[in-house]
Design a protein around this motif. Structure first.
Motif, PDB file in Angstrom:
ATOM      1  N   SER A 134       1.670   7.747   2.157  1.00 31.09           N
ATOM      2  CA  SER A 134       2.079   8.702   1.317  1.00 31.09           C
ATOM      3  C   SER A 134       3.057   9.759   2.270  1.00 31.09           C
ATOM      4  O   SER A 134       4.152  10.298   1.777  1.00 31.09           O
ATOM      5  N   TRP A 135       2.673   9.843   3.711  1.00 28.35           N
ATOM      6  CA  TRP A 135       3.761  10.561   4.299  1.00 28.35           C
ATOM      7  C   TRP A 135       4.961  10.043   4.537  1.00 28.35           C
ATOM      8  O   TRP A 135       6.165  10.545   4.605  1.00 28.35           O
ATOM      9  N   ARG A 153       7.251  10.347   1.582  1.00 26.39           N
ATOM     10  CA  ARG A 153       7.522  11.631   1.321  1.00 26.39           C
ATOM     11  C   ARG A 153       8.812  11.953   1.994  1.00 26.39           C
ATOM     12  O   ARG A 153       9.731  12.548   1.889  1.00 26.39           O
ATOM     13  N   LYS A 156      12.032  12.434   0.185  1.00 24.41           N
ATOM     14  CA  LYS A 156      12.401  14.088   0.333  1.00 24.41           C
ATOM     15  C   LYS A 156      11.663  14.642  -0.724  1.00 24.41           C
ATOM     16  O   LYS A 156      12.225  15.459  -1.409  1.00 24.41           O
ATOM     17  N   THR A 157      10.431  14.211  -1.284  1.00 21.82           N
ATOM     18  CA  THR A 157       9.508  14.747  -2.329  1.00 21.82           C
ATOM     19  C   THR A 157       8.163  15.187  -1.367  1.00 21.82           C
ATOM     20  O   THR A 157       8.187  15.129  -0.089  1.00 21.82           O
ATOM     21  N   ASN A 158       7.376  15.978  -1.981  1.00 20.54           N
ATOM     22  CA  ASN A 158       5.943  16.330  -1.343  1.00 20.54           C
ATOM     23  C   ASN A 158       4.999  15.721  -2.105  1.00 20.54           C
ATOM     24  O   ASN A 158       3.618  16.333  -2.365  1.00 20.54           O
ATOM     25  N   PRO A 161       1.540  13.942  -2.531  1.00 18.94           N
ATOM     26  CA  PRO A 161       0.534  13.528  -1.445  1.00 18.94           C
ATOM     27  C   PRO A 161      -0.203  12.337  -1.582  1.00 18.94           C
ATOM     28  O   PRO A 161      -1.025  11.849  -0.851  1.00 18.94           O
ATOM     29  N   TYR A 196       3.344  16.975  -8.670  1.00 14.63           N
ATOM     30  CA  TYR A 196       2.100  16.370  -8.903  1.00 14.63           C
ATOM     31  C   TYR A 196       0.858  17.194  -9.348  1.00 14.63           C
ATOM     32  O   TYR A 196       1.198  18.499  -9.275  1.00 14.63           O
TER      33      TYR A 196
END
Length: 328
Positions: free
Chosen positions: A140-141, A144, A148-150, A152, A194
């Protein structure tokens, strides 16, 4: 009228599909119509019969197994043609809590997001081993960073799409759609959010993650491929910098030794190291040229995506004439 279609990709889900459908809502606040859609991905059991007995509104059937990604896109296509304003994707093994669907679609209804991903409490899931939890977090990291998203929980299949977002989706990978759609949405500038969701007890082992090494390998290939597609110049510039930097350091070392700044024998030619430095520098420059060419080609891809989007809008203006579709 606002229509929500809940789609479920299925492959031999006779044992769990009935329970999953029994948990799905038929009425939701701020939604006028709720319909169900299943994608039968070449099932050899009674999956379709169970779906029909439970009152599923739409069925997409493949004659043979095509994989999760193709099934997902086939469902999206039929949902759009059926007039869906919001599409929710969930799994047939009842992994995700259906009571969280109102929470999942709320950002889309409010207009604050185009795509919403349900984030599972990974650390609290007893069925996940410590290794799998670590890999989920690491994967997931990476997503991201690439998108360029967050988000998790990038591998989560419990997600909602607005009609406009669904029209723009393209899935090139045949393995899974989860990572690719997030990276694609991030690179296209879609608003992606999310929400925390709950999970039910696991009724069967994952069919997608047959082994951790294979899952890692396929996930890495998917991430690299999408990054090459949507950021070719950045990808090849970074890749080319590795051999170019190594070659430059070797060349600098050769010059230092040749001039006698360091070493006892300045007259020694050291030709092999000079040849290696030249080869590495040329490889780096060639990769940079690949990046420039790929970046120019990406202009054509963007134009084709615009044409595809217009064609999809025209095709999906009307509702589908049948609720059952069989594909090869």
């Amino acid at each position: 009228m606002k229509k929500l279609i809940i789609q479920i990709p299925c492959y031999n889900e006779e044992a769990t599909l009935g329970l999953t459908l029994s948990q799905l809502p038929r009425h939701l606040p701020e939604v006028d119509v709720v319909e169900w859609l299943i994608i039968d991905d070449g099932s050899r059991d009674r999956t379709v019969e169970v779906a029909q007995a439970c009152g599923v509104d739409h069925i997409v059937s493949f004659r043979r197994n095509q994989g999760l990604a193709k099934g997902f896109m086939a469902g999206i296509e039929l949902a759009l043609k059926a007039g869906a304003d919001i599409i929710v994707n969930t799994d047939a093994d009842n992994q995700y809590c259906a009571d969280d669907i109102p929470k999942l679609i709320q950002p889309i209804i409010e207009g604050s997001a185009d795509i919403v991903v349900g984030a599972r409490p990974i650390q609290e899931i007893k069925d996940f081993s410590p290794v799998k939890k670590f890999l989920q977090k690491l994967g997931s990291w990476v997503v991201r960073v690439a998108s360029k998203t967050n988000i998790p929980d990038a591998p989560s299949g419990f997600r909602a799409f607005s009609r406009e977002a669904a029209l723009q989706l393209n899935v090139f990978n045949e393995y899974t759609y989860t990572l690719e759609t997030i990276i694609q949405a991030g690179q296209k500038g879609m608003a992606i959010a999310y929400v925390a969701i709950r999970t039910n007890g696991y009724l069967r082992p994952s069919r997608l993650v047959k082994s951790i090494p294979a899952y890692i390998q396929r996930s890495i290939i998917t991430i690299v491929r999408i990054f090459m597609t949507y950021r070719p110049l950045q990808f090849f510039m970074l890749l080319g910098s590795i051999p170019f930097s190594a070659g430059s350091l070797l060349c600098l070392r050769w010059l230092i030794l040749f001039w006698g700044i360091i070493g006892d024998n300045p007259a020694k030619p050291r030709v092999p190291s000079l040849i290696l430095a030249a080869i590495l520098i040329l490889i780096g420059i060639q990769l940079w040229i690949f990046g420039l060419v790929a970046d120019l080609m990406s202009v054509n891809r963007k134009l084709l995506e615009d044409v595809q989007l217009r064609l999809r809008r025209q095709e999906c203006n009307g509702k589908s004439e049948t609720n059952t579709k069989v594909l090869n």
